[in-house]
Design a protein around this motif. Structure first.
Motif, PDB file in Angstrom:
ATOM      1  N   GLN A 286     -11.050   6.125   6.182  1.00 53.94           N
ATOM      2  CA  GLN A 286     -12.260   5.318   6.066  1.00 53.94           C
ATOM      3  C   GLN A 286     -12.617   4.665   7.401  1.00 53.94           C
ATOM      4  OE1 GLN A 286     -12.238   2.453   2.908  1.00 53.94           O
ATOM      5  NE2 GLN A 286     -14.320   1.807   3.322  1.00 53.94           N
TER       6      GLN A 286
ATOM      7  N   LEU B   9       0.841  -1.197   0.000  1.00 60.33           N
ATOM      8  CA  LEU B   9       0.000   0.000   0.000  1.00 60.33           C
ATOM      9  C   LEU B   9       0.877   1.248   0.000  1.00 60.33           C
ATOM     10  CD1 LEU B   9      -2.726  -0.960   2.631  1.00 60.33           C
ATOM     11  CD2 LEU B   9      -2.987  -0.856   0.158  1.00 60.33           C
TER      12      LEU B   9
ATOM     13  N   ASN C  99      -7.267   4.575   3.812  1.00 64.86           N
ATOM     14  CA  ASN C  99      -7.801   3.502   4.665  1.00 64.86           C
ATOM     15  C   ASN C  99      -8.009   3.982   6.092  1.00 64.86           C
ATOM     16  OD1 ASN C  99      -8.051   1.510   2.720  1.00 64.86           O
ATOM     17  ND2 ASN C  99      -5.971   0.773   3.002  1.00 64.86           N
TER      18      ASN C  99
ATOM     19  N   ASP D 250      -2.708   5.377  -0.022  1.00 60.52           N
ATOM     20  CA  ASP D 250      -3.658   4.300   0.280  1.00 60.52           C
ATOM     21  C   ASP D 250      -3.825   4.132   1.786  1.00 60.52           C
ATOM     22  OD1 ASP D 250      -4.126   3.655  -2.391  1.00 60.52           O
ATOM     23  OD2 ASP D 250      -2.536   2.139  -2.445  1.00 60.52           O
TER      24      ASP D 250
END
Length: 168
Positions: free
Chosen positions: A19, A8, A16, A12
């Motif tokens: 999120q 990643l 994440n 990314d």
């Protein structure tokens, strides 16, 4: 260790982390806060929930296996999520093909989302939608409604399909 093309990137990792923070922590804490606030305004509902919990659980630890035995508690939680969903819109998805929904053309690649407030405040599905009425999620015997009545088919606080919210 992953080959470099499978690792990643920093972007990314940030995405994440964001999120998890916004889709997990923020929605959960907001939903919990709204449930508590709603119960403060409806002490009779809170008292009935407490009685059901005491009757079923007693003084032992609660388990996920107890959920089917707590239909009123489940109904109150469902009604709380209907009245104040964790988010007003679900996370957008992308149309995988050209479609036509009720005469509206949706082209492949278009972002698609659902307005949860519009869905949960539809008076045809939820009569008197502005009222907090947990009993709308129970049948005439006080049991949780099966998934087939329209109110339950449209009750999707966690989304639907293969990318349903992990919080479910």
């Amino acid at each position: 260790s992953c080959p470099p093309e499978k690792q990643l990137s920093d972007a990314d990792m940030r995405a994440n982390a964001a999120q998890v923070l916004f889709a997990g922590v923020l929605t959960t804490s907001t939903s919990f806060y709204n449930q508590m606030l709603t119960l403060m305004h409806h002490p009779e509902v809170k008292d009935k929930m407490v009685k059901e919990i005491e009757d079923v659980i007693g003084n032992r630890s609660v388990s996920i296996n107890d959920k089917p035995k707590l239909p009123y508690v489940t109904a109150v939680i469902n009604e709380g999520m209907r009245c104040v969903p964790g988010g007003l819109f679900v996370i957008p998805h992308t149309a995988v093909c050209d479609s036509d929904v009720l005469g509206v053309k949706i082209y492949k690649g278009s972002p698609i989302t659902i307005n949860m407030h519009s869905l949960f405040y539809d008076p045809e599905t939820y009569p008197v939608p502005e009222k907090f009425k947990p009993l709308r999620f129970l049948d005439e015997n006080g049991q949780t409604l099966p998934a087939d009545p329209p109110a339950m088919r449209r009750f999707t606080p966690f989304g639907v399909g293969p990318r349903v919210c992990a919080g479910q």
